[in-house]
Design an enzyme around this catalytic site. Structure first.
Site, PDB file in Angstrom:
ATOM      1  CG  ASN A 206      34.826  47.882  39.096  1.00  0.00           C
ATOM      2  OD1 ASN A 206      34.391  47.674  40.226  1.00  0.00           O
ATOM      3  ND2 ASN A 206      35.334  46.922  38.352  1.00  0.00           N
ATOM      4  CG  LEU A 249      36.339  58.112  50.942  1.00  0.00           C
ATOM      5  CD1 LEU A 249      35.450  59.063  51.751  1.00  0.00           C
ATOM      6  CD2 LEU A 249      36.827  58.831  49.684  1.00  0.00           C
ATOM      7  CB  ALA A 251      45.169  58.362  51.547  1.00  0.00           C
ATOM      8  N   GLY A 252      46.573  56.145  49.731  1.00  0.00           N
ATOM      9  CA  GLY A 252      47.694  55.214  49.572  1.00  0.00           C
ATOM     10  C   GLY A 252      48.437  55.482  48.284  1.00  0.00           C
ATOM     11  CB  CYS A 259      38.491  45.044  38.299  1.00  0.00           C
ATOM     12  SG  CYS A 259      38.068  43.303  38.134  1.00  0.00           S
ATOM     13  CE  LYS A 319      41.015  42.721  46.558  1.00  0.00           C
ATOM     14  NZ  LYS A 319      39.675  43.150  46.796  1.00  0.00           N
TER      15      LYS A 319
HETATM   16  P1  NAD Z   1      41.037  35.307  34.464  1.00  0.00           P
HETATM   17  O1  NAD Z   1      42.043  35.787  33.503  1.00  0.00           O
HETATM   18  O2  NAD Z   1      41.465  34.944  35.862  1.00  0.00           O
HETATM   19  O3  NAD Z   1      40.292  34.023  33.867  1.00  0.00           O
HETATM   20  C1  NAD Z   1      39.820  33.934  32.561  1.00  0.00           C
HETATM   21  C2  NAD Z   1      39.798  32.462  32.163  1.00  0.00           C
HETATM   22  O4  NAD Z   1      39.153  32.331  30.897  1.00  0.00           O
HETATM   23  C3  NAD Z   1      41.195  31.841  31.985  1.00  0.00           C
HETATM   24  O5  NAD Z   1      41.305  30.681  32.782  1.00  0.00           O
HETATM   25  C4  NAD Z   1      41.271  31.515  30.483  1.00  0.00           C
HETATM   26  O6  NAD Z   1      42.024  30.365  30.193  1.00  0.00           O
HETATM   27  C5  NAD Z   1      39.794  31.311  30.152  1.00  0.00           C
HETATM   28  N1  NAD Z   1      39.460  31.430  28.729  1.00  0.00           N
HETATM   29  C6  NAD Z   1      39.865  32.342  27.830  1.00  0.00           C
HETATM   30  N2  NAD Z   1      39.326  32.095  26.625  1.00  0.00           N
HETATM   31  C7  NAD Z   1      38.552  30.994  26.754  1.00  0.00           C
HETATM   32  C8  NAD Z   1      37.726  30.256  25.876  1.00  0.00           C
HETATM   33  N3  NAD Z   1      37.596  30.613  24.589  1.00  0.00           N
HETATM   34  N4  NAD Z   1      37.064  29.183  26.346  1.00  0.00           N
HETATM   35  C9  NAD Z   1      37.210  28.812  27.633  1.00  0.00           C
HETATM   36  N5  NAD Z   1      37.971  29.479  28.524  1.00  0.00           N
HETATM   37  C10 NAD Z   1      38.636  30.554  28.100  1.00  0.00           C
HETATM   38  O7  NAD Z   1      39.920  36.423  34.510  1.00  0.00           O
HETATM   39  P2  NAD Z   1      39.026  36.918  35.770  1.00  0.00           P
HETATM   40  O8  NAD Z   1      39.824  37.767  36.677  1.00  0.00           O
HETATM   41  O9  NAD Z   1      38.289  35.747  36.337  1.00  0.00           O
HETATM   42  O10 NAD Z   1      38.006  37.878  35.021  1.00  0.00           O
HETATM   43  C11 NAD Z   1      36.988  37.380  34.166  1.00  0.00           C
HETATM   44  C12 NAD Z   1      36.016  38.499  33.870  1.00  0.00           C
HETATM   45  O11 NAD Z   1      35.347  38.903  35.083  1.00  0.00           O
HETATM   46  C13 NAD Z   1      36.676  39.775  33.327  1.00  0.00           C
HETATM   47  O12 NAD Z   1      35.818  40.368  32.403  1.00  0.00           O
HETATM   48  C14 NAD Z   1      36.817  40.644  34.550  1.00  0.00           C
HETATM   49  O13 NAD Z   1      36.830  42.009  34.250  1.00  0.00           O
HETATM   50  C15 NAD Z   1      35.550  40.283  35.318  1.00  0.00           C
HETATM   51  N6  NAD Z   1      35.637  40.491  36.766  1.00  0.00           N
HETATM   52  C16 NAD Z   1      36.774  40.152  37.425  1.00  0.00           C
HETATM   53  C17 NAD Z   1      36.827  40.324  38.818  1.00  0.00           C
HETATM   54  C18 NAD Z   1      38.071  39.973  39.576  1.00  0.00           C
HETATM   55  O14 NAD Z   1      38.168  40.383  40.728  1.00  0.00           O
HETATM   56  N7  NAD Z   1      39.004  39.233  39.011  1.00  0.00           N
HETATM   57  C19 NAD Z   1      35.711  40.823  39.506  1.00  0.00           C
HETATM   58  C20 NAD Z   1      34.561  41.124  38.786  1.00  0.00           C
HETATM   59  C21 NAD Z   1      34.533  40.955  37.404  1.00  0.00           C
END
Ligand code: NAD
Length: 429
Positions: A206, A249, A251-252, A259, A319
């Site tokens: 990332n 690449l 631009a914007g 993330c 996005k």
């Molecule tokens: P999100 O906020 O959409 O979802 C997280 C979920 O976890 C929520 O529904 C919340 O209620 C639940 N939660 C929190 N505490 C909990 C618990 N104790 N028990 C059960 N459920 C619980 O998050 P996300 O965007 O899906 O991201 C999750 C992880 O994945 C992050 O670390 C993020 O950096 C990573 N990630 C996200 C993306 C993306 O595009 N969103 C891509 C790759 C990695």
């Protein structure tokens, strides 16, 4: 296989659904009761192309179930994925409180060998933290694997089903074999590593993508000064195989989303903690902050003082193809415009509900693209939705009293906009 996913947000729900689609039995756990009740009825909490149909299909075929009970999940599955959020804390470090809560819960119910998989993006060393929490209550065997997720919101289902690579971090032979078996149907290259390297691969990836964005935005700024076109520059660069045609690449107005901003920050903070000054990433972040603000300063140069101006916005999501507005540039741009005394009205194809939580009564919410450009002094484009790119420019010109467009996503060609008679400003061209 019997697996469970704890944390049913963007990553958890997509991951769980794709594993179910491939024939596994998946228990989905979330602490958000409403979310779980909705999901049981087939109501999907997020917008992600193709996801709703796939969830409903797998509910019907009884391969996916939803619960708030971590106990049920731990008892019924061999592999337990942790996919909870890891937002930035007030200092910019990854906040591990949800991950730790889940580890704690698992420690209370684990009674036999389990593989606990960190799918959340977590700083290096988190695998050890999770192990220690579980060991406090449970003395039997278990493995903690780092298996970072690389899906992109907007094409999350496709990305999950067709990953470029799968990273499995853990030296334990038994855990590796089971994880390999689980991922075999995806037919993707698997990178086996130790836990710490896997944790770093996610941040490195990332951060590299964010670096490319800040790099090309810096090139855009030079292009503006010398009278060059950043799109040509990027095109010429991408044909170098070492840079690559899929490199980031474009631009914007800068990067946003759930993330890049938080992961870049977290890697900077983690490096500081280990005594390393990650100066490249500090510059990446600073260029991005300036780039977001530049959208407003450029608009000011374009149409004069913002105070009292009526401004239409196309695009609120960070996005296209998502309703996610976490760290969207629209938040920075709109707040700055409001601060300077503009009247803002906005349209986004799917993020309108999300936007209402953020801007409340401060802006006007439009019913479509046309509504957002009626009677405005300028239109600002902040998300490159396909329907904006394919707009009928003839009709647009007719509807806009003042045909001024500030395009922070470079979605139109300069020649076409000139030919149609728009006053058109974009980034680095
Ligand atoms: P999100 O906020 O959409 O979802 C997280 C979920 O976890 C929520 O529904 C919340 O209620 C639940 N939660 C929190 N505490 C909990 C618990 N104790 N028990 C059960 N459920 C619980 O998050 P996300 O965007 O899906 O991201 C999750 C992880 O994945 C992050 O670390 C993020 O950096 C990573 N990630 C996200 C993306 C993306 O595009 N969103 C891509 C790759 C990695």
């Amino acid at each position: 296989m019997k697996i469970s996913v704890i944390g049913i947000g963007y990553v958890g729900l997509v991951t769980a659904t794709c594993f179910a689609e491939l024939g596994n039995t998946v228990t989905c756990v979330d602490i958000n009761k409403k979310r779980i009740e909705d999901l049981k009825k087939g109501i999907i909490p997020i917008y992600e192309p193709g996801l709703s149909e796939l969830v409903k299909k797998n509910i019907e075929q009884k391969r996916i179930v939803f619960t708030t009970s971590t106990k049920a999940a731990v008892e019924n599955s061999k592999i337990i994925f942790i996919a909870v959020g890891t937002p930035s804390d007030k200092d910019g470090q990854a906040d591990l409180k949800y991950v730790k809560q889940v580890a704690q819960e698992i420690s209370l119910h684990i009674a036999d060998y389990r593989i606990i998989v960190n799918k959340s993006t977590v700083p290096v060393g988190t695998g050890d933290i999770v192990s220690r929490i579980i060991q406090k209550k449970y003395k039997g065997k278990f493995s903690v694997v780092s298996n970072p997720e690389f899906l992109r919101e907007g094409s999350a289902v496709y990305d999950s089903m067709n990953p470029d690579r799968v990273v499995i971090g853990n030296g334990d032979v038994k855990a590796r074999k089971i994880m390999e078996e689980l991922y075999r149907p995806f037919k993707a290259p698997i990178v086996f590593t130790d836990v710490k390297s896997a944790e770093l691969i996610k941040y490195a990836s990332n951060s590299m993508l964010a670096t490319q964005i800040s790099f090309i935005n810096s090139m855009a700024n030079i292009c503006e000064k010398v009278g060059a076109d950043v799109d040509f520059v990027a095109e010429g660069m991408k044909l170098d195989k070492r840079i690559g045609k899929h490199s980031f690449l474009s631009a914007g107005g800068g990067y946003g989303g759930s993330c890049f901003p938080k992961d870049v920050k977290a890697l900077i903070k983690a490096s500081d903690k280990y005594g390393y000054n990650f100066s490249i990433l500090k510059a990446v972040e600073s260029v991005n902050e300036t780039q977001k603000r530049n959208v407003v300063s450029k608009t000011k140069k374009f149409i004069g003082p913002i105070k009292g101006k009526k401004i239409g916005i196309w695009g609120l999501a960070f996005k296209p193809q998502t309703d996610d507005m976490r760290e969207a540039i629209s938040i920075v741009v709109i707040n700055k415009l409001l601060q300077e005394g503009a009247k803002v009205k906005a349209f986004d194809p799917v993020a309108m509900d999300e936007a209402q939580h953020i801007f409340k009564e401060k802006i006007t919410y439009c019913k479509d693209v046309w509504d957002a450009v009626k009677d405005v002094d300028v239109l600002i484009i902040l998300t490159e939705w396909p329907e904006f790119k394919e707009i009928d420019l003839f009709k647009l010109k007719k509807i806009m009293d003042k045909p001024y467009i500030m395009d922070a996503r470079n979605i139109f060609s300069l020649d076409k906009m000139e030919e149609k008679g728009f006053h058109y400003l974009s980034i680095g061209r």
